[in-house]
Design an enzyme around this catalytic site. Structure first.
Site, short mmCIF file in Angstrom:
data_model
loop_
_atom_site.label_atom_id
_atom_site.label_comp_id
_atom_site.label_asym_id
_atom_site.label_seq_id
_atom_site.Cartn_x
_atom_site.Cartn_y
_atom_site.Cartn_z
N SER A 131 0.79 -1.23 0.00
CA SER A 131 0.00 0.00 0.00
C SER A 131 0.82 1.27 0.00
O SER A 131 0.33 2.32 -0.43
CB SER A 131 -0.95 0.01 1.20
N HIS A 134 -5.39 -3.49 -2.74
CA HIS A 134 -5.02 -2.49 -3.74
C HIS A 134 -4.86 -3.09 -5.13
O HIS A 134 -4.42 -2.40 -6.05
CB HIS A 134 -3.74 -1.80 -3.31
N LYS A 160 -11.95 0.71 -2.67
CA LYS A 160 -10.85 1.28 -3.44
C LYS A 160 -11.25 1.28 -4.92
O LYS A 160 -12.01 2.13 -5.33
CB LYS A 160 -9.57 0.51 -3.15
#
Length: 389
Positions: free
Chosen positions: A179, A207, A239
């Site tokens: 991240s 992610h 996300k």
């Protein structure tokens, strides 16, 4: 005695954080998530969001949320096991399992809760956990709360040594995309090592989902890997999917074990059903609209080419996370402030979120960014003093 019993201790802590340029502050955004945001009364071009596909304020998702609320109301009203589990939740779990290619999936409120649940269930007390030193805080905390026998490694060679020394069994734990650095774990190597030593692999792909691999199916898919019962996925919906929540995708046995014994799943109210309806719509868009990933990777290419030409210290990341390393926390804060003065929002990330002496500007890119946005960012970065950039 009267007064605040915590004040003296906390003030000393606050003073230390301020002296070391590590004081954090929240800023109020008054607009939808988008490349251009309203922040504390300013209009800023933002490079801080994890909204990688530009879906967070998509009108189709807003409408899906409204439709879900009209059908199910606002709150779930109960935990999943006490009447809060709706048809919308179940359909989303089935869709996520099909997307990742696993027998089952299970929804959680956050990735943090999912990781706590996974290690609590899959790692008996004093069981072995092999964790990458750069893992997300939720994985680190989960291993601690599980009272695991923890072995940290820096790379594949370090993991090999740790597994060989420890003996058979345990669980390897890693981010899929790290991240803060943006690079990808070597998932095939991690999985092979884990299997060779009778261990499992827990992959936090928060992610990566929606961004990496065919149709954004994650880091294993990017390497051509199919479902393996030794591999447990965790992904988030807040996300690239632009919504909220998280999920675990794994074998039927692992998912059932979580339902039966994971306290972060059992003892919390279910996600709003309307959110599940919205997430279903987002998943369909993310799969169908491949151009979003194409646009995102073009922006990544443009930024990296320009940053390299400027001589900036960037890390070897091929993902939307593009850190510009500055080293000192004060320098990172100064660089962020200078960019803001030019109308750009690029927050500084400092220890303890990243290791000492690696404070940085964490540039995150979105499919909603344009070539002009990247050129504007690079032009602003070019104005930073040499001792800052």
């Amino acid at each position: 005695m009267t007064g605040d019993p915590f004040a003296n201790t906390l003030e000393r802590t606050f003073a230390r954080l301020r002296d070391q340029d590590l004081w954090r502050r929240r800023e109020r955004r008054s607009s939808p998530q988008a490349p251009s945001v309203q922040m504390e009364g300013e209009t800023l071009l933002s490079f801080s969001s994890n909204d990688y596909l530009g879906l967070a304020s998509d009108p189709r998702l807003v409408e899906a949320w409204c439709q879900g609320a009209r059908r199910y109301g606002v709150g779930a009203g109960a935990s999943h096991l006490l009447g809060g589990h709706t048809k919308a939740h179940h359909e989303l779990e089935e869709a996520l399992a099909a997307f990742v290619g696993t027998p089952r999936a299970l929804i959680f409120s956050t990735g943090y809760m999912a990781n706590l649940a996974l290690l609590a269930v899959l790692c008996p007390r004093h069981g072995r956990v092999f964790e990458d030193r750069r893992n997300h805080a939720s994985l680190i905390d989960a291993a601690g709360l599980a009272q695991a026998d923890r072995h940290r490694y820096r790379d594949v060679a370090g993991l090999r040594r740790a597994l060989t020394k420890a003996g058979s069994g345990g669980i390897v734990v890693s981010d899929g995309v790290f991240s803060m650095d943006g690079d990808m774990a070597d998932v095939p190597a991690l999985l092979t090592l884990a299997q060779t030593h009778g261990a499992g692999l827990l992959l936090d792909d928060a992610h990566a989902f929606g961004v990496v691999g065919p149709q954004g199916r994650g880091t294993p898919a990017a390497h051509g890997l199919g479902h393996d019962p030794a591999l447990v996925h965790m992904g988030t919906l807040g996300k690239a999917f632009g919504v909220f929540g998280a999920f675990v995708a794994a074998s039927a046995e692992v998912v059932e074990a979580l339902i039966q014994g994971a306290r972060p799943y059992i003892y919390t109210t279910a996600l709003p059903p309307a959110l599940a309806v919205c997430a279903m719509a987002s998943l369909a868009i993310a799969i169908a609209e491949e151009y979003r990933r194409a646009e995102l990777y073009e922006r990544i290419r443009e930024f990296r080419a320009g940053a390299t030409q400027l001589g900036l210290r960037i890390l070897p990341s091929s993902t939307p996370i593009q850190p510009v390393i500055l080293g000192d926390a004060g320098r990172a804060l100064d660089a962020s402030a200078r960019l803001r003065a030019q109308g750009l929002y690029v927050p500084a990330v400092r220890p303890p979120t990243v290791p000492a002496h690696t404070a940085r500007l964490r540039v995150t890119l979105s499919a909603a960014h344009t070539r002009d946005h990247i050129e504007r960012l690079l032009a602003a970065l070019a104005t930073l003093p040499r001792d800052t950039a």
